[in-house]
Design a protein around this motif. Structure first.
Motif, short mmCIF file in Angstrom:
data_model
loop_
_atom_site.label_atom_id
_atom_site.label_comp_id
_atom_site.label_asym_id
_atom_site.label_seq_id
_atom_site.Cartn_x
_atom_site.Cartn_y
_atom_site.Cartn_z
N THR A 294 -2.33 13.85 7.07
CA THR A 294 -3.54 13.67 7.86
C THR A 294 -4.71 13.99 6.95
N MET A 295 -5.62 13.01 6.71
CA MET A 295 -6.58 13.14 5.63
C MET A 295 -7.99 12.85 6.14
N MET A 296 -8.90 13.81 5.94
CA MET A 296 -10.26 13.70 6.49
C MET A 296 -11.27 14.25 5.51
N GLY A 297 -12.50 13.80 5.65
CA GLY A 297 -13.61 14.39 4.92
C GLY A 297 -14.09 13.55 3.76
N THR A 298 -15.07 14.08 3.02
CA THR A 298 -15.77 13.35 2.00
C THR A 298 -15.04 13.40 0.66
N VAL A 299 -13.85 12.83 0.64
CA VAL A 299 -13.07 12.64 -0.58
C VAL A 299 -13.37 11.23 -1.09
N SER A 300 -13.49 11.06 -2.41
CA SER A 300 -13.82 9.72 -2.90
C SER A 300 -12.70 8.75 -2.53
N TYR A 301 -11.46 9.02 -2.94
CA TYR A 301 -10.27 8.26 -2.52
C TYR A 301 -9.21 9.27 -2.11
N PHE A 302 -8.51 8.98 -1.04
CA PHE A 302 -7.52 9.93 -0.54
C PHE A 302 -6.29 10.02 -1.45
N LEU A 303 -5.96 8.95 -2.16
CA LEU A 303 -4.75 8.97 -2.97
C LEU A 303 -4.83 7.93 -4.07
N SER A 304 -3.94 8.09 -5.05
CA SER A 304 -3.84 7.14 -6.14
C SER A 304 -2.37 6.98 -6.51
N VAL A 305 -1.96 5.75 -6.76
CA VAL A 305 -0.58 5.43 -7.14
C VAL A 305 -0.61 4.76 -8.51
N ASP A 306 -0.04 5.41 -9.52
CA ASP A 306 -0.09 4.91 -10.89
C ASP A 306 1.08 3.96 -11.14
N LEU A 307 0.81 2.66 -11.15
CA LEU A 307 1.86 1.66 -11.33
C LEU A 307 2.51 1.74 -12.71
N SER A 308 1.77 2.21 -13.71
CA SER A 308 2.28 2.18 -15.07
C SER A 308 3.48 3.10 -15.30
N ARG A 333 -7.04 -1.50 -12.29
CA ARG A 333 -6.07 -2.41 -12.86
C ARG A 333 -4.67 -1.82 -12.94
N ARG A 334 -4.58 -0.51 -12.93
CA ARG A 334 -3.27 0.12 -13.12
C ARG A 334 -2.79 0.92 -11.91
N THR A 335 -3.49 0.84 -10.78
CA THR A 335 -3.07 1.59 -9.61
C THR A 335 -2.70 0.66 -8.46
N GLY A 336 -1.79 1.15 -7.61
CA GLY A 336 -1.32 0.37 -6.49
C GLY A 336 -2.23 0.50 -5.28
N THR A 337 -2.41 -0.61 -4.57
CA THR A 337 -3.20 -0.64 -3.35
C THR A 337 -2.49 -1.54 -2.35
N PRO A 338 -2.84 -1.47 -1.07
CA PRO A 338 -2.25 -2.41 -0.11
C PRO A 338 -2.47 -3.85 -0.55
N ASN A 339 -1.41 -4.63 -0.48
CA ASN A 339 -1.45 -6.06 -0.83
C ASN A 339 -1.66 -6.34 -2.31
N ASP A 340 -1.33 -5.37 -3.17
CA ASP A 340 -1.35 -5.71 -4.58
C ASP A 340 -0.13 -6.58 -4.89
N SER A 341 -0.06 -7.05 -6.12
CA SER A 341 1.02 -7.98 -6.48
C SER A 341 2.28 -7.27 -6.96
N SER A 342 2.25 -5.93 -7.01
CA SER A 342 3.39 -5.20 -7.56
C SER A 342 4.39 -4.82 -6.48
N PRO A 343 5.71 -5.02 -6.74
CA PRO A 343 6.73 -4.56 -5.79
C PRO A 343 6.97 -3.05 -5.90
N LYS A 344 6.34 -2.39 -6.87
CA LYS A 344 6.56 -0.96 -7.06
C LYS A 344 5.86 -0.12 -5.99
N SER A 345 4.72 -0.56 -5.51
CA SER A 345 3.98 0.21 -4.52
C SER A 345 4.18 -0.41 -3.14
#
Length: 365
Positions: A294-308, A333-345
């Motif tokens: 459960t994530m709230m508040g003035t965070v720039s991005y809540f998470l990051s997924v490093d595809l590399s 360019r190197r992190t996963g997001t919803p609907n990216d082209s990588s099957p890893k994320s």
């Protein structure tokens, strides 16, 4: 996916800021901004259930104070009341308390006398040199604050209180010789300090780290840093509140270096109402999950997924969030997001608590 028991700005040179639209998060505009400069989050307009919940917690609801459950006081019992959607599970720091037993009489660390430990009362330092040592119910906030340094296997720090005070000591350090360090039911308050050399609340260089049922708050810089090492990192059932409070600091809730790691970051609550920070950053991770947070508040991005670094897959699922900052997942360019082209994320069933919208991948055929 890992069973539930189950980043960083320094290396990246750029990242796009993407404005999203629609249920499938189609990108509309892309701006080239610096990764490190992207930490300052911008609140969204309109009604603010997050601030309303914090205000209710400070004032109490209907004239009552925060409710006691078990051995401590639930930190933010009213925090989710104004949201359209809230998690269906019991939320750490909202539906139950985390941290040390506030009713317990905690012991002075200077009195520790057991084989496999060394106490330096002048430097306010407890060093764990023996395997299978448990430090249970100590007040490490005394006399300007103490540091616990783990050099061995299977150390446990349980039901204890830490404060970074006049001694400016980083509360918990695990060296490369340590393995399977477990921090459970602890309160760790940075009080805005950024103690050297890493500026965090927990710094670990060993193999295997668990932080659970704890309240980590008011860090001047990061909350948890893995500095080298490898193995399984479990961060679950914690309340993580206000990182990056020291001016100019690099603040992340998690910063991972070394690896490869398997991570399980589940059932945590993250709250940010001041300072400047990024959220759950995962670099050097071979596989794992971020789920049911459960994530709230003035965070720039809540998470990051490093595809590399991912060797198999990384799942981001069933998280509930209030989009007050730049976005849900860090886009580059190197992190996963919803609907990216990588099957890893793999992104599934992440819920915007304000609107009820689901943030996830399109079903790939």
């Amino acid at each position: 996916m890992i069973e539930t028991r189950i980043p960083q700005c320094d290396r990246a040179s750029w990242a796009p800021l993407v404005l999203w639209s629609g249920a499938l998060l189609a990108p509309l505009l892309v701006f080239d901004i610096g990764y490190c400069q992207s930490r300052g989050a911008r609140p969204v307009g309109g009604s603010d259930p997050f601030s309303a919940g914090l205000a209710s917690d400070r004032a109490g609801s209907a004239g009552t104070e925060n409710v006691a459950e078990g051995a401590c006081i639930t930190q933010h019992p009213h925090l989710l009341k104004a949201y359209r959607r809230r998690p269906p599970w019991r939320v750490a720091g909202v539906d139950y308390c985390v941290g040390h037993d506030t009713n317990a009489i905690l012991k002075d660390p200077a009195t520790i006398s057991m084989e496999g430990t060394a106490v330096d009362a002048t430097k306010q330092l407890v060093t764990v040199t023996g395997n299978n040592i448990a430090l249970d119910s100590y007040d490490f906030s005394l006399n300007g604050g103490w540091q616990v340094r783990a050099l061995a296997a299977n150390a446990k720090i349980v039901n204890s209180n830490f404060v970074v005070d006049s001694n400016d000591l980083l509360p918990i350090v695990g060296t490369a010789e340590a393995s399977n360090l477990r921090i459970s039911h602890c309160t760790i308050d940075g009080r805005g300090h950024d103690p050297g050399p890493w500026g965090t609340l927990v710094a670990y260089s060993g193999s295997g780290l668990t932080v659970e049922y704890s309240w980590l708050k008011n860090s001047g810089g990061d909350m948890i840093q893995q500095i080298g090492g490898t193995g399984l990192i479990v961060i679950e059932h914690n309340l993580i509140e206000n990182g990056g409070l020291s001016p100019g600091s690099h603040g992340d809730y998690t910063q991972l270096e070394g690896g490869p790691f398997t991570v399980a970051i589940n059932y945590n609550t993250t709250v940010q109402n001041r300072g400047s920070t990024q959220g759950l950053m995962t670099e050097y991770v071979a596989e794992g999950e971020i789920g049911h947070n459960t994530m709230m508040g003035t965070v720039s991005y809540f998470l990051s997924v490093d595809l590399s670094s991912i060797e198999t897959t990384f799942a981001v699922h069933d998280n509930y969030f209030d989009p007050r900052g730049y976005g849900f997942a860090y886009p580059s360019r190197r992190t996963g997001t919803p609907n990216d082209s990588s099957p890893k994320s793999i992104f599934t069933n992440n819920v915007n608590m304000r609107t009820g919208a689901i943030v996830q991948d399109v079903v790939r055929r």
